[in-house]
Design a protein around this motif. Structure first.
Motif, PDB file in Angstrom:
ATOM      1  N   VAL A 158       9.683  -5.536  -1.031  1.00  0.00           N
ATOM      2  CA  VAL A 158       9.300  -5.504   0.390  1.00  0.00           C
ATOM      3  C   VAL A 158       7.814  -5.840   0.541  1.00  0.00           C
ATOM      4  O   VAL A 158       7.397  -6.524   1.469  1.00  0.00           O
ATOM      5  CB  VAL A 158       9.602  -4.106   0.986  1.00  0.00           C
ATOM      6  N   LYS A 159       6.999  -5.333  -0.390  1.00  0.00           N
ATOM      7  CA  LYS A 159       5.545  -5.530  -0.286  1.00  0.00           C
ATOM      8  C   LYS A 159       5.086  -6.755  -1.051  1.00  0.00           C
ATOM      9  O   LYS A 159       4.043  -7.323  -0.760  1.00  0.00           O
ATOM     10  CB  LYS A 159       4.815  -4.306  -0.865  1.00  0.00           C
ATOM     11  N   GLN A 160       5.822  -7.100  -2.082  1.00  0.00           N
ATOM     12  CA  GLN A 160       5.417  -8.209  -2.953  1.00  0.00           C
ATOM     13  C   GLN A 160       6.685  -8.959  -3.347  1.00  0.00           C
ATOM     14  O   GLN A 160       7.339  -8.595  -4.333  1.00  0.00           O
ATOM     15  CB  GLN A 160       4.717  -7.630  -4.185  1.00  0.00           C
ATOM     16  N   PRO A 161       7.093  -9.969  -2.554  1.00  0.00           N
ATOM     17  CA  PRO A 161       8.361 -10.642  -2.823  1.00  0.00           C
ATOM     18  C   PRO A 161       8.461 -11.103  -4.286  1.00  0.00           C
ATOM     19  O   PRO A 161       7.486 -11.586  -4.865  1.00  0.00           O
ATOM     20  CB  PRO A 161       8.334 -11.833  -1.862  1.00  0.00           C
ATOM     21  N   ILE A 162       9.658 -10.921  -4.837  1.00  0.00           N
ATOM     22  CA  ILE A 162       9.889 -11.283  -6.244  1.00  0.00           C
ATOM     23  C   ILE A 162      10.619 -12.632  -6.252  1.00  0.00           C
ATOM     24  O   ILE A 162      11.627 -12.807  -5.555  1.00  0.00           O
ATOM     25  CB  ILE A 162      10.726 -10.186  -6.939  1.00  0.00           C
TER      26      ILE A 162
ATOM     27  N   ILE B 161       7.076   3.912   1.188  1.00  0.00           N
ATOM     28  CA  ILE B 161       6.271   4.544   0.142  1.00  0.00           C
ATOM     29  C   ILE B 161       6.581   3.947  -1.235  1.00  0.00           C
ATOM     30  O   ILE B 161       7.709   4.032  -1.727  1.00  0.00           O
ATOM     31  CB  ILE B 161       6.498   6.077   0.175  1.00  0.00           C
ATOM     32  N   VAL B 162       5.569   3.337  -1.799  1.00  0.00           N
ATOM     33  CA  VAL B 162       5.720   2.642  -3.079  1.00  0.00           C
ATOM     34  C   VAL B 162       5.704   3.656  -4.224  1.00  0.00           C
ATOM     35  O   VAL B 162       4.886   4.578  -4.240  1.00  0.00           O
ATOM     36  CB  VAL B 162       4.565   1.627  -3.240  1.00  0.00           C
ATOM     37  N   HIS B 163       6.633   3.491  -5.182  1.00  0.00           N
ATOM     38  CA  HIS B 163       6.667   4.352  -6.375  1.00  0.00           C
ATOM     39  C   HIS B 163       6.736   3.409  -7.572  1.00  0.00           C
ATOM     40  O   HIS B 163       7.814   3.001  -8.005  1.00  0.00           O
ATOM     41  CB  HIS B 163       7.913   5.257  -6.309  1.00  0.00           C
ATOM     42  N   ASP B 164       5.556   3.005  -8.066  1.00  0.00           N
ATOM     43  CA  ASP B 164       5.540   1.877  -9.013  1.00  0.00           C
ATOM     44  C   ASP B 164       4.493   1.988 -10.118  1.00  0.00           C
ATOM     45  O   ASP B 164       4.184   0.963 -10.758  1.00  0.00           O
ATOM     46  CB  ASP B 164       5.338   0.569  -8.239  1.00  0.00           C
ATOM     47  N   GLY B 165       3.919   3.171 -10.315  1.00  0.00           N
ATOM     48  CA  GLY B 165       2.912   3.305 -11.375  1.00  0.00           C
ATOM     49  C   GLY B 165       1.689   2.438 -11.144  1.00  0.00           C
ATOM     50  O   GLY B 165       0.972   2.101 -12.085  1.00  0.00           O
ATOM     51  N   GLY B 166       1.472   2.050  -9.884  1.00  0.00           N
ATOM     52  CA  GLY B 166       0.277   1.255  -9.548  1.00  0.00           C
ATOM     53  C   GLY B 166       0.473  -0.250  -9.692  1.00  0.00           C
ATOM     54  O   GLY B 166      -0.504  -1.011  -9.664  1.00  0.00           O
ATOM     55  N   ALA B 167       1.715  -0.703  -9.846  1.00  0.00           N
ATOM     56  CA  ALA B 167       1.954  -2.128 -10.147  1.00  0.00           C
ATOM     57  C   ALA B 167       1.583  -3.081  -8.998  1.00  0.00           C
ATOM     58  O   ALA B 167       1.035  -4.155  -9.241  1.00  0.00           O
ATOM     59  CB  ALA B 167       3.423  -2.333 -10.527  1.00  0.00           C
ATOM     60  N   ILE B 168       1.863  -2.672  -7.759  1.00  0.00           N
ATOM     61  CA  ILE B 168       1.589  -3.564  -6.623  1.00  0.00           C
ATOM     62  C   ILE B 168       0.085  -3.784  -6.488  1.00  0.00           C
ATOM     63  O   ILE B 168      -0.693  -2.829  -6.553  1.00  0.00           O
ATOM     64  CB  ILE B 168       2.131  -2.910  -5.319  1.00  0.00           C
ATOM     65  N   ARG B 169      -0.304  -5.025  -6.251  1.00  0.00           N
ATOM     66  CA  ARG B 169      -1.737  -5.336  -6.197  1.00  0.00           C
ATOM     67  C   ARG B 169      -2.327  -5.261  -4.790  1.00  0.00           C
ATOM     68  O   ARG B 169      -3.538  -5.264  -4.622  1.00  0.00           O
ATOM     69  CB  ARG B 169      -1.981  -6.737  -6.764  1.00  0.00           C
ATOM     70  N   SER B 170      -1.443  -5.224  -3.777  1.00  0.00           N
ATOM     71  CA  SER B 170      -1.988  -5.263  -2.414  1.00  0.00           C
ATOM     72  C   SER B 170      -2.621  -3.924  -2.037  1.00  0.00           C
ATOM     73  O   SER B 170      -2.262  -2.871  -2.575  1.00  0.00           O
ATOM     74  CB  SER B 170      -0.888  -5.624  -1.412  1.00  0.00           C
ATOM     75  N   THR B 171      -3.574  -3.974  -1.105  1.00  0.00           N
ATOM     76  CA  THR B 171      -4.279  -2.760  -0.684  1.00  0.00           C
ATOM     77  C   THR B 171      -3.393  -1.892   0.208  1.00  0.00           C
ATOM     78  O   THR B 171      -3.460  -0.671   0.164  1.00  0.00           O
ATOM     79  CB  THR B 171      -5.557  -3.153   0.098  1.00  0.00           C
ATOM     80  N   PHE B 172      -2.559  -2.523   1.046  1.00  0.00           N
ATOM     81  CA  PHE B 172      -1.717  -1.757   1.985  1.00  0.00           C
ATOM     82  C   PHE B 172      -0.250  -1.897   1.648  1.00  0.00           C
ATOM     83  O   PHE B 172       0.150  -2.884   1.049  1.00  0.00           O
ATOM     84  CB  PHE B 172      -1.970  -2.236   3.419  1.00  0.00           C
TER      85      PHE B 172
END
Ligand code: NAP
Length: 262
Positions: free
Chosen positions: A146-150, A251-262
């Protein structure tokens, strides 16, 4: 911390394994009466046994959540066994991966039916009881897509973004009724689904499945995959009395993987 979930009824869809099972176990440990479901009967029985032996009140039935008639059946089962759900956790199997250009209208119709329409159907079924009682928690499991298309998951990217927008809109409509609606966006977690992805990566790259799992974890700042226990604990908090002021959130649950600020 007492999450205030004792004697609440929770319906967790697609929950005999993986992330859904992690959420069902966490809610049960907090004293909720839990209904689980999945398509495979043997897996369902094994999941029921585990939750029964660890915590308590659980029931379930075989159900394909992609079929609206099955959703009707699982809601009826929940009501006749306990009561209508105070907590709904929406989950379903993920859509197929592939070259984005290879998917046509039929593929999108199918993906939107399974990943969007069934969620809307479930949420609308759950709302009347929650509105009547003045309390409710709805949590949908989606994806970091949703936040970072794969790249090769265009069906996931599009359907889950649509669902996130629906959740945001609906959360504002039902906030005054004491109902929160949120989504949790998992990054890579150690589940059967991820292991089957690792198996195909291993096959393509002539490496072992364990090496492929390590490759999947390599870009995650915490240095490992997430566990279903960690995921379940955060989900239980979002369903708790303490999370009454969190609504409409992805709410992202990813161990910090997403790089975006929001
Ligand atoms: N694990 C990850 O790293 C990750 C990351 C991002 C997003 N997600 C998404 O999170 C969701 C759960 O993934 P997971 O890793 O927990 O998968 P999993 O380990 O394969 O578990 C999926 C669970 O859902 C049930 N299920 C699947 N399709 C169903 C259906 N049509 N009707 C009823 N039950 C169904 C399965 O049981 P049966 O097969 O017996 O029906 C099983 O209990 C998926 O949508 C996935 O795309 C996962």
């Amino acid at each position: 911390m007492d999450l205030g979930l004792k004697h609440k009824t929770a319906l967790v869809l697609a929950s005999t394994k993986g992330l859904g099972f992690g959420v069902a176990k966490a809610l049960s440990r907090e004293g909720a009466n839990v209904v689980i479901c999945g398509r495979d009967e043997a897996q369902l029985q094994s999941a029921l046994k585990t939750i029964e032996s660890e915590s308590g009140m659980v029931s379930g039935l075989p159900c394909d959540v992609s079929q609206l008639s099955c959703l009707d059946a699982v809601f009826s089962h929940c009501e006749s066994t306990f009561k209508p759900p105070d907590i709904l956790v929406y989950n379903n199997g993920g859509p197929p991966s592939g070259d984005p250009a290879s998917f046509g209208p039929e593929d999108f119709n199918d993906a939107f039916h399974k990943g969007f329409h069934t969620a809307v159907y479930s949420i609308r079924k759950a709302l009347p009881h929650m509105q009547k009682s003045g309390w409710g928690r709805i949590l949908c499991i989606t994806s970091i897509s949703v936040k970072q298309p794969i790249d090769d998951l265009i069906l996931s990217n599009t359907t889950r973004t649509a669902l996130t927008s629906y959740i945001k809109t609906m959360s504002r409509q039902v906030a005054k009724d004491g109902i929160t609606i949120n989504s949790m966006l998992p990054g890579p977690h150690d589940t059967d689904r991820l292991r089957s992805l690792a198996a195909s990566i291993a096959d393509q790259n002539k490496i072992t499945e364990d090496q492929a799992m390590k490759r999947l974890a390599a870009d995650i700042p915490v240095g490992r995959l997430g566990s279903t226990e960690e995921f379940g604990a955060v989900a239980a908090f979002l369903c708790s009395k303490h999370a009454s002021y969190i609504s409409g959130q992805a709410i992202v649950h990813d161990g910090g993987a997403i790089r975006s600020t929001f």
